[in-house]
Design an enzyme around this catalytic site. Sequence first.
Site, mmCIF file in Angstrom:
data_model
loop_
_atom_site.group_PDB
_atom_site.id
_atom_site.type_symbol
_atom_site.label_atom_id
_atom_site.label_comp_id
_atom_site.label_asym_id
_atom_site.label_seq_id
_atom_site.Cartn_x
_atom_site.Cartn_y
_atom_site.Cartn_z
ATOM 1 N N ARG A 127 45.405 38.951 92.452
ATOM 2 C CA ARG A 127 45.478 39.642 93.749
ATOM 3 C C ARG A 127 44.244 39.237 94.542
ATOM 4 O O ARG A 127 43.115 39.438 94.086
ATOM 5 C CB ARG A 127 45.510 41.152 93.533
ATOM 6 C CG ARG A 127 45.398 42.006 94.810
ATOM 7 C CD ARG A 127 46.633 41.837 95.681
ATOM 8 N NE ARG A 127 46.764 42.893 96.667
ATOM 9 C CZ ARG A 127 46.149 42.927 97.845
ATOM 10 N NH1 ARG A 127 45.323 41.965 98.186
ATOM 11 N NH2 ARG A 127 46.372 43.923 98.680
ATOM 12 N N GLU A 135 53.782 43.159 104.139
ATOM 13 C CA GLU A 135 54.636 43.377 102.973
ATOM 14 C C GLU A 135 56.001 42.721 103.141
ATOM 15 O O GLU A 135 56.645 42.845 104.180
ATOM 16 C CB GLU A 135 54.834 44.880 102.752
ATOM 17 C CG GLU A 135 53.578 45.611 102.328
ATOM 18 C CD GLU A 135 53.127 45.219 100.937
ATOM 19 O OE1 GLU A 135 53.955 45.246 100.008
ATOM 20 O OE2 GLU A 135 51.934 44.868 100.781
ATOM 21 N N ARG A 175 46.965 42.984 87.515
ATOM 22 C CA ARG A 175 46.601 41.756 88.215
ATOM 23 C C ARG A 175 45.084 41.673 88.277
ATOM 24 O O ARG A 175 44.390 42.691 88.323
ATOM 25 C CB ARG A 175 47.172 41.738 89.629
ATOM 26 C CG ARG A 175 48.679 41.833 89.717
ATOM 27 C CD ARG A 175 49.152 41.927 91.162
ATOM 28 N NE ARG A 175 48.573 43.074 91.855
ATOM 29 C CZ ARG A 175 48.902 43.453 93.087
ATOM 30 N NH1 ARG A 175 49.800 42.760 93.764
ATOM 31 N NH2 ARG A 175 48.333 44.503 93.647
#
Length: 262
Positions: A127, A135, A175
């Site tokens: 990330r 998004e 992540r």
Amino acid sequence: MIWPFTSASKKDDESSRQSVAWDESLNGTDWQHYKDPRNWVPTLLVTTTVLASLKIYRSYLRRIPGATHIKPGFFRKRSLFGRVTSVGDGDNFHMYHTPGGRLAGWGWLRRVPTKKTELKNMTIPVRIAGIDAPEGAHFGRPAQPYSTDALAWLSSYILGRRVRAKIYKRDQYDRVVATVFVRRFLLRRDVGLEMLKRGLATTYEAKSGAEFGGLEEKYKAAEVKAKEKKRGMWGGEPQFFESPRDYKTRMNSEESKTNNAK
């Protein structure tokens, strides 16, 4: 009396044997042999080299197959080098760890897998720290404007390329949150910063869990400049603009109301 088939020399050897005290035997050891550096320095050097090589391998050359395999002591102290194998959204991707890079044989002696079956459970999800891209369509939610633009740009910028990720922590989705760098035209570029300059992401706005790696002011300055020049997502009317953080907050609120009404 000497028994047949025996010799006098054997009898003499047996008669000459005497018990010797332990301390006398110890004192009789030739310690001068051990004082000579030529007798112990080679052994010391070999042992030290082996131990140092093992430490270097475990810390810098051992491949990490996934985020859960990263030792806690690595965060904020180490960076990971690898090849981007897939881009999932405008601010995250998967990386195949290639420690040591080309010097360790990656790309010419050691092959980076390309098939999905070979890459399964063998990559590190990353990330990008400090930014929030529009998004995409997930879990029945509609996509935000410019989400496809952000995804397309990030894919063209890093997919299939070698990147270095300065890692900070592991998030709730397992992540690795990291500042990511890639070589473009021989120059090292900060991927998150480049997205902000192009108006394809905002600075991360969450009240908790934000991570900038000491680059928050630089990132916000790039965001302000992109906004002034109406680049990317800043090109529309301000009253209709919705940041990725506001979008997620709105979606969560609407879904919560829907669930409560059932």
